[in-house]
Each structure stands twice: as structure tokens, then as C-alpha cells.
Design an enzyme around this catalytic site. Structure first.
Site, PDB file in Angstrom:
ATOM      1  N   ILE A 210       0.856  -1.184   0.000  1.00  0.00           N
ATOM      2  CA  ILE A 210       0.000   0.000   0.000  1.00  0.00           C
ATOM      3  C   ILE A 210       0.894   1.236   0.000  1.00  0.00           C
ATOM      4  O   ILE A 210       1.693   1.438   0.919  1.00  0.00           O
ATOM      5  CB  ILE A 210      -0.941   0.009   1.226  1.00  0.00           C
ATOM      6  N   LYS A 211       0.755   2.060  -1.036  1.00  0.00           N
ATOM      7  CA  LYS A 211       1.596   3.253  -1.148  1.00  0.00           C
ATOM      8  C   LYS A 211       0.961   4.425  -0.409  1.00  0.00           C
ATOM      9  O   LYS A 211      -0.215   4.730  -0.602  1.00  0.00           O
ATOM     10  CB  LYS A 211       1.799   3.630  -2.617  1.00  0.00           C
ATOM     11  N   LEU A 212       1.772   5.069   0.394  1.00  0.00           N
ATOM     12  CA  LEU A 212       1.344   6.236   1.163  1.00  0.00           C
ATOM     13  C   LEU A 212       2.375   7.342   0.992  1.00  0.00           C
ATOM     14  O   LEU A 212       3.580   7.079   0.948  1.00  0.00           O
ATOM     15  CB  LEU A 212       1.240   5.886   2.647  1.00  0.00           C
TER      16      LEU A 212
END
Length: 317
Positions: free
Chosen positions: A125-127
């Protein structure tokens, strides 16, 4: 002769940075990364319009946000059919300063993947590497949801991400290079500031050295490349995510690629850890004009592309 790409793969895990998954097979990457801009670019191509149209058709009465999530998973699912490793899927950049909603969105994306039969071990999950994004990653990681910290331009962002237990960081090379080149204007000397002296390359090298010196397990994945030179100067980095255009150039080249980074050969090792309480983080980030400006710009660009994607979806209802 062995291609430059094959030589690079001896030292580094090669990742494809694209939403155009039909290009993946020829380069045989381990992982793949996507972002809102890449997905927007892909769905405007004839090859991928059917995915967008089907996703909208199947969820016509739902919100654009709901449909975008399903579109991201549709692309991620197709990508995972073509690679052995992981795909990175990005949380809406408009949540970059909202920890609770970023956590919720990360959980939602993982559930959608799991509902599609894909285990969370294959998803990152890219944040955005804001203070709030890093805090969201800290929570998600404890739930077994692996995170990729993106829009990372400084050591303090990298240090905070590692302390939070993030699986992986994506320090940007090309955008750092762009900033320094623009600042220098007519005084920019490519011969002097390229290769090993490239400011983006130096930033990743510094982060890599910091992590290996202090024994962090967070993976370092150099990102945002402008040239093959920037890539080969980081041979040996844990991972490098590379656009199809540059993957092709590496595949077409027979130039020798030598290992430049190794945990067994660290130079200019730091002696102290970076202070990363919230106040220190914000001050250090603010004190670095390049990182502050590129983080803000990156969030704006990704947020704007999310809005464009919403409008495109609404036009198809």
C-alpha cells in the site's frame, strides 16, 4: 553479450513502474509499481479502456471514489498475473494529511484484493511520506499490511519511515535532480553534477547507507529516474523501480554495469540516528527546501490526476 538490464538484475531487484501492464512480460521484473498518474495515463489508451468501461458499468451507481478503488484493484490483479512478486497500489493523495482515513483506505484496498483471491503478502500500500502517512503505515504494518512510502525526498522521511516499521520506501531520484537543475539554471554543469555526483543518486546512497548502518529492515527502492546513468549508479540498491522506456534502454545496452551499493562496503557512515519525533520531523523537512517543495508538488500532482480520473469516470456513466 549480457544486457545492462540482466547485469543490473544480478545486484538489484528490478521493478517495473507502469500501469501499462502489457509491456511487463518482455522485461521480466520481479515487482511492479503504479500511481494515480500512471493509471490515468493507462486508461486513456485503447488497450485499457475496456477495463475502465467495465469497472464503471459494474458499479455505475456508486461514487467515483468507490469506482477508482475497484479500478486500481483491476489493474493490480492483471499486473500480478504477469509478475512473480508484489504490486504497489496507492492511497488517494488527497488523504496525505489524514491518518485515520489513510488507514481505512489501506484496509479497504487490501480487502478488495483479498476478495479477488490475492493474498496481502503480494500487495504494498503506497502512502505519501508525510508525518500523517507515516503514522498510518505504522498502524497498517502492525496489522500485516505492508506499506511503500512514496514521495520521499529526504533522510528524515526515510528515518521516520524505518522507525515506523514500513516495509519499503521509494526515494525519488529524478525529481531531486530536476529541482537542483532548475535552481542552478544556466549555471548547471551536467558533467560535474551527473553520474555519482547526481544529487538524486547521492540522496538514495545516503539513505541506503543510513539504513544498513543502523540495521533497519525497511527495503530501499530507488524511484523516479530520468536516465539510465542514474539507475546504474545505484546498482546494488535493494530494489529499483524503472519506467518501460528506461527498461528498454537498459535491455538494448551491452554496457558493463558494476555494483555501486553494498551493505558490506558502506562509505561515509553516519554516527547518530536522526531525531524523528513530530516536531523534529516537521522542522527538518521544512529546513530542506527541495524536499518540502517536491513533496508538496507531488501530492498536488497526484491529487489533480485523481480528480481527472473521477471526471473521466463520471463522463462514462
Amino acid at each position: 553479450m549480457t544486457t545492462a538490464l540482466d547485469q543490473l538484475k544480478q545486484y538489484t531487484t528490478v521493478v517495473a513502474d507502469t500501469g501499462d501492464f502489457q509491456q511487463l512480460a518482455q522485461y521480466k521484473p520481479q515487482d511492479a509499481t503504479t500511481n494515480p498518474s500512471l493509471i490515468l495515463k493507462a486508461v486513456q489508451k485503447d488497450a485499457y479502456k475496456p477495463i475502465l468501461e467495465k469497472t464503471v458499468r459494474d458499479h455505475r451507481d456508486e461514487s467515483a471514489d468507490f469506482i477508482i478503488d475497484r479500478l486500481l484493484i483491476a489493474f493490480g490483479t492483471e499486473i500480478l498475473k504477469l509478475i512473480p512478486g508484489r504490486v504497489s497500489t496507492e492511497v488517494d493523495a488527497r488523504l496525505s494529511f489524514d491518518t485515520p482515513r489513510s488507514i481505512d483506505k489501506g484496509r479497504e484496498l487490501i480487502k478488495l484484493y483479498e476478495d479477488a483471491g490475492i493474498g496481502r503478502e503480494r500487495i504494498l500500500i503506497k502512502l505519501a511520506s508525510t508525518w500523517e502517512g507515516i503514522r498510518a503505515a505504522e498502524v497498517l504494518q502492525k496489522e500485516g499490511i505492508k506499506c511503500n512510502m512514496t514521495l520521499l525526498f529526504s533522510l528524515v522521511q526515510a528515518a521516520a519511515s524505518a522507525e515506523a516499521g514500513a516495509q519499503l520506501i521509494s526515494p525519488f531520484v529524478g525529481r531531486i535532480y530536476d529541482w537542483y537543475k532548475k535552481q542552478a539554471g544556466a549555471d548547471w554543469d551536467e558533467a560535474k553534477n551527473g553520474g555519482a555526483n547526481d544529487p538524486g543518486v547521492q540522496s538514495v546512497r545516503r539513505i541506503y547507507t543510513y539504513y544498513k548502518t543502523f540495521g533497519y529492515n525497511t527495503e530501499v527502492m530507488g524511484a523516479s529516474f530520468r536516465t539510465t546513468s542514474q539507475i546504474t549508479e545505484l546498482a546494488g540498491c535493494d530494489l529499483l523501480t524503472i519506467s518501460p522506456d528506461l527498461l528498454q534502454k537498459l535491455q538494448d545496452s551491452n554496457d558493463t554495469v558494476e555494483r555501486k551499493l553494498s551493505p558490506d562496503a558502506l562509505h561515509d557512515k553516519p554516527t547518530e540516528r536522526v531525531a524523528i519525533d513530530e516536531a523534529s520531523f516537521r522542522f527538518q523537512l521544512n529546513d530542506e527546501a527541495m524536499a518540502t517543495e517536491k513533496l508538496a508538488e507531488g501530492i498536488r500532482v497526484f491529487a489533480a490526476d485523481a480528480v481527472k480520473l473521477e471526471k473521466l469516470i463520471d463522463s462514462l456513466r
